[in-house]
Design a protein around this motif. Structure first.
Motif, PDB file in Angstrom:
ATOM      1  N   UNK A 137     -10.979  -8.296   5.807  1.00 16.49           N
ATOM      2  CA  UNK A 137     -12.167  -7.958   6.591  1.00 16.49           C
ATOM      3  C   UNK A 137     -11.977  -6.696   7.423  1.00 16.49           C
ATOM      4  N   UNK A 138     -10.771  -6.431   7.879  1.00 19.56           N
ATOM      5  CA  UNK A 138     -10.467  -5.243   8.667  1.00 19.56           C
ATOM      6  C   UNK A 138      -9.182  -4.619   8.161  1.00 19.56           C
ATOM      7  N   UNK A 139      -9.077  -3.317   8.327  1.00 23.35           N
ATOM      8  CA  UNK A 139      -7.826  -2.617   8.077  1.00 23.35           C
ATOM      9  C   UNK A 139      -7.800  -1.370   8.936  1.00 23.35           C
ATOM     10  N   UNK A 140      -6.607  -0.906   9.241  1.00 25.76           N
ATOM     11  CA  UNK A 140      -6.435   0.307  10.026  1.00 25.76           C
ATOM     12  C   UNK A 140      -5.395   1.177   9.349  1.00 25.76           C
ATOM     13  N   UNK A 141      -5.763   2.411   9.076  1.00 24.16           N
ATOM     14  CA  UNK A 141      -4.855   3.416   8.527  1.00 24.16           C
ATOM     15  C   UNK A 141      -4.537   4.343   9.691  1.00 24.16           C
ATOM     16  N   UNK A 151      -4.148  15.117   0.818  1.00 29.75           N
ATOM     17  CA  UNK A 151      -3.302  14.420  -0.165  1.00 29.75           C
ATOM     18  C   UNK A 151      -2.758  13.118   0.420  1.00 29.75           C
ATOM     19  N   UNK A 152      -2.302  13.158   1.679  1.00 30.75           N
ATOM     20  CA  UNK A 152      -1.808  11.940   2.323  1.00 30.75           C
ATOM     21  C   UNK A 152      -2.937  10.932   2.507  1.00 30.75           C
ATOM     22  N   UNK A 153      -4.102  11.416   2.918  1.00 36.27           N
ATOM     23  CA  UNK A 153      -5.254  10.529   3.102  1.00 36.27           C
ATOM     24  C   UNK A 153      -5.605   9.840   1.784  1.00 36.27           C
ATOM     25  N   UNK A 154      -5.682  10.612   0.711  1.00 40.19           N
ATOM     26  CA  UNK A 154      -6.020  10.043  -0.595  1.00 40.19           C
ATOM     27  C   UNK A 154      -4.990   9.001  -1.030  1.00 40.19           C
ATOM     28  N   UNK A 155      -3.706   9.302  -0.807  1.00 39.29           N
ATOM     29  CA  UNK A 155      -2.647   8.358  -1.180  1.00 39.29           C
ATOM     30  C   UNK A 155      -2.759   7.057  -0.373  1.00 39.29           C
ATOM     31  N   UNK A 156      -3.089   7.177   0.897  1.00 42.99           N
ATOM     32  CA  UNK A 156      -3.262   5.983   1.726  1.00 42.99           C
ATOM     33  C   UNK A 156      -4.475   5.175   1.282  1.00 42.99           C
ATOM     34  N   UNK A 157      -5.539   5.849   0.865  1.00 48.07           N
ATOM     35  CA  UNK A 157      -6.721   5.126   0.384  1.00 48.07           C
ATOM     36  C   UNK A 157      -6.408   4.375  -0.922  1.00 48.07           C
ATOM     37  N   UNK A 158      -5.576   4.957  -1.763  1.00 47.01           N
ATOM     38  CA  UNK A 158      -5.141   4.251  -2.976  1.00 47.01           C
ATOM     39  C   UNK A 158      -4.413   2.968  -2.574  1.00 47.01           C
ATOM     40  N   UNK A 159      -3.554   3.058  -1.572  1.00 42.69           N
ATOM     41  CA  UNK A 159      -2.831   1.866  -1.091  1.00 42.69           C
ATOM     42  C   UNK A 159      -3.799   0.817  -0.535  1.00 42.69           C
ATOM     43  N   UNK A 160      -4.823   1.267   0.187  1.00 41.00           N
ATOM     44  CA  UNK A 160      -5.816   0.337   0.740  1.00 41.00           C
ATOM     45  C   UNK A 160      -6.497  -0.435  -0.392  1.00 41.00           C
ATOM     46  N   UNK A 161      -6.872   0.269  -1.446  1.00 43.24           N
ATOM     47  CA  UNK A 161      -7.499  -0.386  -2.608  1.00 43.24           C
ATOM     48  C   UNK A 161      -6.508  -1.358  -3.262  1.00 43.24           C
ATOM     49  N   UNK A 162      -5.263  -0.950  -3.389  1.00 41.27           N
ATOM     50  CA  UNK A 162      -4.253  -1.825  -3.987  1.00 41.27           C
ATOM     51  C   UNK A 162      -4.046  -3.100  -3.173  1.00 41.27           C
ATOM     52  N   UNK A 169     -16.365   0.267   2.499  1.00 39.45           N
ATOM     53  CA  UNK A 169     -16.434  -0.173   3.891  1.00 39.45           C
ATOM     54  C   UNK A 169     -15.553   0.654   4.831  1.00 39.45           C
ATOM     55  N   UNK A 170     -14.742   1.549   4.279  1.00 39.70           N
ATOM     56  CA  UNK A 170     -13.806   2.338   5.084  1.00 39.70           C
ATOM     57  C   UNK A 170     -14.546   3.472   5.795  1.00 39.70           C
ATOM     58  N   UNK A 171     -14.254   3.611   7.055  1.00 40.29           N
ATOM     59  CA  UNK A 171     -14.821   4.703   7.859  1.00 40.29           C
ATOM     60  C   UNK A 171     -13.690   5.619   8.295  1.00 40.29           C
TER      61      UNK A 171
END
Length: 185
Positions: A137-141, A151-162, A169-171
């Motif tokens: 329901x919640x996550x924090x990067x 590039x770091x942001x994109x890699x972290x978003x891949x991890x969030x999806x994984x 829902x990510x802002x």
């Protein structure tokens, strides 16, 4: 069947499927170990699936301070609604779960409830982290700096999806003026 009933039925099916999917996800695996002294300090919130309190957060910073009793004092502060918006702060206590390698906490904003807090990713140099919850329901990067490379942001978003989250829902949290982000805790 008329259109409103069809729409209601379709919405019900989507809701049931979403609940079944969310319930079928495995628990989030925490990182193996968190060196708490290294983890303490300021973390800038880069992106989040926000709680209702932080939906309009700008300049969001989470700060952790180890306490003598082994618990962790947390202060979450942000400007509400804009870079110049009023500063809001939420203070809580985190309780590290024994046997979790310091990677699973119960964070208590309101007694007696302790919200699940899982360090699901931690960059080796402690410069970036993802905090997650089994409920998805919640996550924090977060990062030690107010901005990170694309590039770091994109890699972290891949991890969030994984981890089982939906990116819809990510802002991305607007960050500006890091010198103005440290009101009294």
């Amino acid at each position: 069947m008329n259109l409103p009933k069809k729409m209601l039925l379709a919405c019900g099916i989507v809701l049931v499927c979403a609940c079944v999917h969310a319930g079928s996800l495995p628990p989030i695996k925490p990182v193996e170990h968190v060196d708490l002294p290294r983890f303490m300090g300021d973390w800038y919130v880069i992106a989040t699936i926000p709680t209702r309190f932080e939906k309009n957060a700008y300049n969001a910073v989470e700060t952790y301070k180890a306490q003598p009793d082994g618990n962790i004092y947390t202060a979450f502060r942000f400007n509400n609604g804009s870079y110049e918006g009023p500063v809001k702060a939420i203070h809580s206590t985190a309780f590290v779960k024994a046997g979790s390698g310091n990677a699973v906490w119960g964070v208590q904003v309101f007694w007696p409830v302790k919200a699940q807090y899982i360090v699901a990713y931690l960059k080796e140099d402690y410069s970036q982290t993802i905090v997650a919850r089994d409920a998805r329901d919640y996550t924090w990067v977060m990062a030690r700096t107010p901005t990170i490379s694309q590039a770091d942001y994109d890699a972290l978003m891949v991890r969030v999806v994984q981890l089982g989250y939906s990116l819809q829902d990510v802002r991305k949290v607007p960050q500006q003026r890091p010198d103005a982000q440290h009101p009294e805790m």
